[in-house]
Design a protein around this motif. Structure first.
Motif, PDB file in Angstrom:
ATOM      1  N   THR A 186       0.343  -1.008   0.100  1.00 53.58           N
ATOM      2  CA  THR A 186      -0.161  -0.506   0.075  1.00 53.58           C
ATOM      3  C   THR A 186       0.954   1.350  -0.262  1.00 53.58           C
ATOM      4  O   THR A 186       0.496   2.468  -0.934  1.00 53.58           O
ATOM      5  N   VAL A 187       2.264   1.540   0.143  1.00 53.82           N
ATOM      6  CA  VAL A 187       3.029   2.134   0.914  1.00 53.82           C
ATOM      7  C   VAL A 187       3.702   2.684  -0.638  1.00 53.82           C
ATOM      8  O   VAL A 187       4.103   4.113  -0.773  1.00 53.82           O
ATOM      9  N   LEU A 188       4.105   1.868  -1.044  1.00 55.35           N
ATOM     10  CA  LEU A 188       4.221   1.604  -2.199  1.00 55.35           C
ATOM     11  C   LEU A 188       4.311   2.297  -3.444  1.00 55.35           C
ATOM     12  O   LEU A 188       4.250   3.556  -3.976  1.00 55.35           O
ATOM     13  N   GLU A 189       2.321   1.739  -3.578  1.00 54.98           N
ATOM     14  CA  GLU A 189       1.165   2.265  -3.950  1.00 54.98           C
ATOM     15  C   GLU A 189       1.099   4.058  -3.997  1.00 54.98           C
ATOM     16  O   GLU A 189       1.555   5.058  -5.486  1.00 54.98           O
ATOM     17  N   LEU A 190       1.434   4.360  -3.035  1.00 57.46           N
ATOM     18  CA  LEU A 190       1.052   5.896  -2.850  1.00 57.46           C
ATOM     19  C   LEU A 190       2.472   6.259  -3.344  1.00 57.46           C
ATOM     20  O   LEU A 190       2.319   7.287  -4.049  1.00 57.46           O
ATOM     21  N   LEU A 191       3.199   5.617  -3.381  1.00 56.64           N
ATOM     22  CA  LEU A 191       4.745   6.616  -3.602  1.00 56.64           C
ATOM     23  C   LEU A 191       5.298   6.777  -5.001  1.00 56.64           C
ATOM     24  O   LEU A 191       4.901   7.433  -6.132  1.00 56.64           O
ATOM     25  N   ARG A 192       4.111   5.835  -6.043  1.00 52.83           N
ATOM     26  CA  ARG A 192       4.581   4.963  -6.300  1.00 52.83           C
ATOM     27  C   ARG A 192       3.381   6.201  -7.819  1.00 52.83           C
ATOM     28  O   ARG A 192       4.085   6.784  -8.929  1.00 52.83           O
ATOM     29  N   ASN A 193       2.267   6.893  -7.119  1.00 51.15           N
ATOM     30  CA  ASN A 193       1.721   7.538  -8.190  1.00 51.15           C
ATOM     31  C   ASN A 193       1.218   8.633  -7.458  1.00 51.15           C
ATOM     32  O   ASN A 193       0.599   9.499  -7.326  1.00 51.15           O
ATOM     33  N   ASN A 194       2.780   8.843  -6.158  1.00 43.27           N
ATOM     34  CA  ASN A 194       2.501  10.722  -5.964  1.00 43.27           C
ATOM     35  C   ASN A 194       1.549  10.601  -5.385  1.00 43.27           C
ATOM     36  O   ASN A 194       0.874  12.105  -5.552  1.00 43.27           O
ATOM     37  N   MET A 195       0.945   9.553  -3.936  1.00 46.33           N
ATOM     38  CA  MET A 195      -0.258  10.306  -3.922  1.00 46.33           C
ATOM     39  C   MET A 195       0.073  10.306  -1.819  1.00 46.33           C
ATOM     40  O   MET A 195      -0.741  10.972  -1.528  1.00 46.33           O
ATOM     41  N   VAL A 196       1.378  10.828  -1.806  1.00 45.94           N
ATOM     42  CA  VAL A 196       1.979  11.107  -0.307  1.00 45.94           C
ATOM     43  C   VAL A 196       1.422  13.010  -0.415  1.00 45.94           C
ATOM     44  O   VAL A 196       2.674  13.544  -1.179  1.00 45.94           O
ATOM     45  N   SER A 197       1.375  13.589   0.595  1.00 45.06           N
ATOM     46  CA  SER A 197       0.616  14.683   0.031  1.00 45.06           C
ATOM     47  C   SER A 197       1.697  15.710   1.221  1.00 45.06           C
ATOM     48  O   SER A 197       1.870  15.215   1.413  1.00 45.06           O
ATOM     49  N   ASP A 198       1.576  16.620   0.747  1.00 47.30           N
ATOM     50  CA  ASP A 198       2.880  17.479   1.104  1.00 47.30           C
ATOM     51  C   ASP A 198       1.919  18.210   2.805  1.00 47.30           C
ATOM     52  O   ASP A 198       2.569  19.000   3.859  1.00 47.30           O
ATOM     53  N   LEU A 199       0.441  18.163   2.734  1.00 51.08           N
ATOM     54  CA  LEU A 199       0.080  18.840   4.098  1.00 51.08           C
ATOM     55  C   LEU A 199       0.033  18.111   5.815  1.00 51.08           C
ATOM     56  O   LEU A 199       0.440  16.419   5.057  1.00 51.08           O
ATOM     57  N   VAL A 200       0.833  18.442   6.820  1.00 54.60           N
ATOM     58  CA  VAL A 200       1.098  17.784   7.714  1.00 54.60           C
ATOM     59  C   VAL A 200      -0.289  18.519   8.873  1.00 54.60           C
ATOM     60  O   VAL A 200      -0.239  19.314   9.318  1.00 54.60           O
ATOM     61  N   LEU A 201      -1.054  17.807   9.247  1.00 51.21           N
ATOM     62  CA  LEU A 201      -1.481  17.771  11.220  1.00 51.21           C
ATOM     63  C   LEU A 201      -0.217  17.974  11.726  1.00 51.21           C
ATOM     64  O   LEU A 201       0.459  17.105  12.169  1.00 51.21           O
ATOM     65  N   ASP A 202       0.171  18.985  12.628  1.00 52.88           N
ATOM     66  CA  ASP A 202       0.562  19.376  13.747  1.00 52.88           C
ATOM     67  C   ASP A 202       0.302  18.383  14.657  1.00 52.88           C
ATOM     68  O   ASP A 202      -0.208  18.058  14.943  1.00 52.88           O
ATOM     69  N   GLU A 203       1.371  19.273  15.903  1.00 46.36           N
ATOM     70  CA  GLU A 203       1.149  18.925  17.262  1.00 46.36           C
ATOM     71  C   GLU A 203      -0.607  19.036  17.796  1.00 46.36           C
ATOM     72  O   GLU A 203      -1.183  18.546  18.319  1.00 46.36           O
ATOM     73  N   LYS A 204      -0.503  20.534  17.663  1.00 47.74           N
ATOM     74  CA  LYS A 204      -1.515  20.947  18.497  1.00 47.74           C
ATOM     75  C   LYS A 204      -3.138  20.977  17.001  1.00 47.74           C
ATOM     76  O   LYS A 204      -4.063  20.582  18.074  1.00 47.74           O
ATOM     77  N   ASP A 205      -2.427  19.969  15.840  1.00 41.89           N
ATOM     78  CA  ASP A 205      -4.046  19.666  15.162  1.00 41.89           C
ATOM     79  C   ASP A 205      -4.582  18.718  15.766  1.00 41.89           C
ATOM     80  O   ASP A 205      -5.668  18.226  15.791  1.00 41.89           O
ATOM     81  N   ARG A 206      -2.970  17.818  16.124  1.00 46.39           N
ATOM     82  CA  ARG A 206      -3.593  16.444  16.886  1.00 46.39           C
ATOM     83  C   ARG A 206      -4.237  16.153  18.144  1.00 46.39           C
ATOM     84  O   ARG A 206      -5.525  15.828  18.298  1.00 46.39           O
ATOM     85  N   MET A 207      -3.718  17.359  18.876  1.00 48.62           N
ATOM     86  CA  MET A 207      -4.154  17.675  20.185  1.00 48.62           C
ATOM     87  C   MET A 207      -5.870  18.179  20.259  1.00 48.62           C
ATOM     88  O   MET A 207      -6.553  17.214  20.999  1.00 48.62           O
TER      89      MET A 207
END
Length: 225
Positions: free
Chosen positions: A148-169
């Motif tokens: 699954t991880v390889l497929e995401l990487l191959r299809n350029n589906m890894v997003s630049d968006l990141v939930l930071d510590e405060k978002d997750r809190m």
């Protein structure tokens, strides 16, 4: 004499810890690698072992990291992702192999962007042979990812968006039913800052019904709470 590879397995499921231990024992017997193994079952015990190893100058070289860990008592570390971020702060050259049941593309992207693990195994896709291959590859400076991880990487589906510590809190507190009026004290943000983050999360997750219940349901589905 070969220097042992000091290894910390961080997972709250005993069978998983034992499976990794068997993999390391197999490599001890069938390769040039030698491992010194320790384990932790939650964020508190993991952080304690990690920080003690730094103080005692007995640094770990390899980490197996589950993402769905019980949070620390002080809520500074909500899951394995937070532990991974701390590992990256303290150990510049350590290798991290993430092992998780989360297969949502957004969740995988967030883990990549916050931890950038050398190995990434989805539990439903990984067995004993994958453990062995992941360990050997990572220790030889070659990344190892399951399908699954390889497929995401191959299809350029890894997003630049990141939930930071405060978002997750924020998501964590909302999932517990914490009242909005109490959030500024817990998260150390103004009410306006909290409302802005909540709107941003609703936009990131593309939620049609813009309410807390829908936000938490989708965050839980994606593995953030």
């Amino acid at each position: 004499m070969t220097t042992p590879i000091k290894t910390l397995i961080i997972d709250d499921h005993v069978p998983i810890v034992e499976a990794f231990e068997r993999s390391l024992s197999h490599l001890n017997s069938n390769s040039h690698f030698v491992f010194e193994v320790d384990s932790a079952t939650d964020c508190d015990s993991a952080i304690l072992k990690i920080e003690e190893s730094i103080k005692e100058d007995k640094s770990y070289h390899l980490f197996f990291l589950d993402i769905s860990l019980p949070p620390s008592e002080d809520r500074k570390f909500l899951c394995g992702e937070d532990v991974g971020r701390r590992i990256r702060e303290l150990y510049k050259n350590a290798k991290i192999i993430v092992f998780t049941h989360h297969s949502d593309s957004f969740r995988i992207s967030n883990i990549f962007n916050s931890i950038n693990p050398e190995g990434f195994l989805i539990k439903s896709e990984a067995g004993f042979s994958h453990f062995i291959d992941a360990i050997k590859n990572v220790l030889n400076d070659t990344p190892y990812y399951t399908k699954t991880v390889l497929e995401l990487l191959r299809n350029n589906m890894v997003s630049d968006l990141v939930l930071d510590e405060k978002d997750r809190m924020l998501l964590h507190e909302l999932s517990k039913g914490t009242k909005m009026k109490d959030l500024p004290r817990i998260i150390n943000l103004s009410m306006g800052g909290i409302e802005h983050r909540k709107r941003n999360l609703i936009e990131i997750f593309n939620i049609k019904k813009k309410d807390d219940k829908s936000l938490i349901e989708l965050a839980r589905e994606k593995g953030f709470v």
